[in-house]
Design a protein around this motif. Structure first.
Motif, PDB file in Angstrom:
ATOM      1  N   ALA A  98       0.803  -1.283   0.062  1.00  0.00           N
ATOM      2  CA  ALA A  98      -0.133  -0.070   0.111  1.00  0.00           C
ATOM      3  C   ALA A  98       1.025   1.288   0.080  1.00  0.00           C
ATOM      4  O   ALA A  98       0.498   2.215  -0.764  1.00  0.00           O
ATOM      5  N   TYR A  99       1.846   1.333   0.558  1.00  0.00           N
ATOM      6  CA  TYR A  99       2.676   2.362   0.818  1.00  0.00           C
ATOM      7  C   TYR A  99       3.509   2.453  -0.418  1.00  0.00           C
ATOM      8  O   TYR A  99       3.572   3.941  -0.838  1.00  0.00           O
ATOM      9  N   SER A 127       3.224   5.939   6.165  1.00  0.00           N
ATOM     10  CA  SER A 127       2.561   7.417   6.111  1.00  0.00           C
ATOM     11  C   SER A 127       1.342   7.286   6.332  1.00  0.00           C
ATOM     12  O   SER A 127       0.468   6.158   6.015  1.00  0.00           O
ATOM     13  N   SER A 128       0.693   8.204   6.964  1.00  0.00           N
ATOM     14  CA  SER A 128      -0.824   8.519   7.053  1.00  0.00           C
ATOM     15  C   SER A 128      -1.590   8.192   5.915  1.00  0.00           C
ATOM     16  O   SER A 128      -2.874   8.121   6.046  1.00  0.00           O
ATOM     17  N   ASP A 129      -1.138   8.511   4.881  1.00  0.00           N
ATOM     18  CA  ASP A 129      -1.553   8.381   3.480  1.00  0.00           C
ATOM     19  C   ASP A 129      -2.168   7.032   3.129  1.00  0.00           C
ATOM     20  O   ASP A 129      -3.186   7.029   2.377  1.00  0.00           O
ATOM     21  N   ILE A 130      -1.563   5.951   3.743  1.00  0.00           N
ATOM     22  CA  ILE A 130      -2.096   4.740   3.345  1.00  0.00           C
ATOM     23  C   ILE A 130      -3.431   4.382   4.282  1.00  0.00           C
ATOM     24  O   ILE A 130      -4.155   3.563   4.064  1.00  0.00           O
ATOM     25  N   ILE A 131      -3.831   5.401   5.074  1.00  0.00           N
ATOM     26  CA  ILE A 131      -4.993   4.960   6.154  1.00  0.00           C
ATOM     27  C   ILE A 131      -6.393   5.649   5.510  1.00  0.00           C
ATOM     28  O   ILE A 131      -6.406   6.829   5.208  1.00  0.00           O
ATOM     29  N   ALA A 132      -7.061   4.802   4.983  1.00  0.00           N
ATOM     30  CA  ALA A 132      -8.521   5.240   4.559  1.00  0.00           C
ATOM     31  C   ALA A 132      -9.489   5.485   5.941  1.00  0.00           C
ATOM     32  O   ALA A 132     -10.474   6.373   5.747  1.00  0.00           O
ATOM     33  N   GLY A 133      -9.064   4.726   6.972  1.00  0.00           N
ATOM     34  CA  GLY A 133     -10.003   4.982   8.337  1.00  0.00           C
ATOM     35  C   GLY A 133      -9.913   3.792   9.268  1.00  0.00           C
ATOM     36  O   GLY A 133      -9.087   2.594   8.837  1.00  0.00           O
ATOM     37  N   TYR A 134     -10.442   4.069  10.248  1.00  0.00           N
ATOM     38  CA  TYR A 134     -10.393   2.593  11.233  1.00  0.00           C
ATOM     39  C   TYR A 134     -11.677   2.995  12.222  1.00  0.00           C
ATOM     40  O   TYR A 134     -12.319   3.649  12.462  1.00  0.00           O
ATOM     41  N   ARG A 135     -11.917   1.607  12.714  1.00  0.00           N
ATOM     42  CA  ARG A 135     -13.122   1.582  13.708  1.00  0.00           C
ATOM     43  C   ARG A 135     -12.724   0.243  14.451  1.00  0.00           C
ATOM     44  O   ARG A 135     -12.250  -0.726  14.168  1.00  0.00           O
TER      45      ARG A 135
END
Length: 246
Positions: A98-99, A127-135
């Motif tokens: 993903a990175y 990088s925070s750019d790979i994060i779409a979200g979390y729950r």
């Protein structure tokens, strides 16, 4: 797709780790849908009596052998798998991918502090750019559709679900229509606990000799002893029954 080995009425893909990652990468690039699952001894045992779990697993596009015991069973049954392809290792490889390729990941499951620790760690290392979200993974059955809609709207290419079996398999199966925009989905069990540092993974030598389950049992004996005593015993019995007949 790949050839498959029949292990206790579950068709496990004869794929190496590299082959698995390449198939996933191709699916993401093509914006096509790929649902993934890993199986270990406990899950295969539970699938013998839990029809909903069985159907959720066998409907997946890729089924990998998460446990070394499954690889050994395939050899005993004369339909050998090339290697173990553990869910946590797939997840770690896909985070790197993903990175490298600007894919986005949604992390679902575990307690709030654990999933947040995972996201913070990967954001720091990559990088925070790979994060779409979390729950976190604590929601009611009636909330599942809303959770799936939220994930679908996040722009995620990859979804990791760290919830206990069979809930994670059934969640992915029952909400596959809403998650169609997410190219790759998979359950990762207790992987978030390990990545966040809240639990430890077994040393490599224990993984190779099939004792990763014992290492986990040693960390949580009161919670795990009944599960492993039952499922390990039944797994051996089912494999021997399949090998030599009833």
């Amino acid at each position: 797709m790949s050839q498959k080995a029949n292990i206790l009425n579950c068709h496990v893909d004869k794929l190496t780790m590299d082959e698995t990652i390449k198939l996933i990468d191709k699916s993401i690039q093509n914006k096509s849908k790929l649902q993934h699952v890993v199986v270990n001894a406990a899950k295969l045992v539970n699938m013998q009596s839990d029809i909903e779990l069985h159907n959720s697993v066998v409907s997946c596009d890729i089924i990998n052998a998460d446990g070394q015991a499954v690889v050994w069973a395939s050899k005993i049954l004369g339909d050998p798998l090339p290697e173990r392809v553990a869910g946590i290792d797939i997840m770690e490889n896909l985070v790197v991918l993903a990175y490298q390729k600007n894919y986005k990941i949604f992390f679902l499951g575990a307690k709030e502090k654990i999933v947040k620790a995972v996201v913070d760690k990967y954001s720091r290392i990559y990088s925070s750019d790979i994060i779409a979200g979390y729950r976190n993974g604590y929601f009611k059955k009636t909330e599942e559709r809303d959770v799936a809609k939220h994930i679908a709207s996040s722009g995620a290419d990859i979804l990791f679900v760290a919830i206990t079996s069979p809930k994670k398999e059934n969640f992915l199966s029952q909400n596959s229509d809403l998650l169609a925009r997410v190219s790759f989905t998979m359950g990762v069990g207790g992987s978030f606990d390990v990545v966040s540092g809240f639990t430890k993974r077994a040393p490599v030598w224990m993984q190779k000799v099939g004792l990763e389950w014992f290492y986990r049992f040693a960390q949580e004996p009161k919670r795990m002893w009944k599960r492993y005593l039952r499922t390990n015993t039944l797994f051996i019995w089912y494999v021997l029954k399949a090998k030599f007949g009833s």
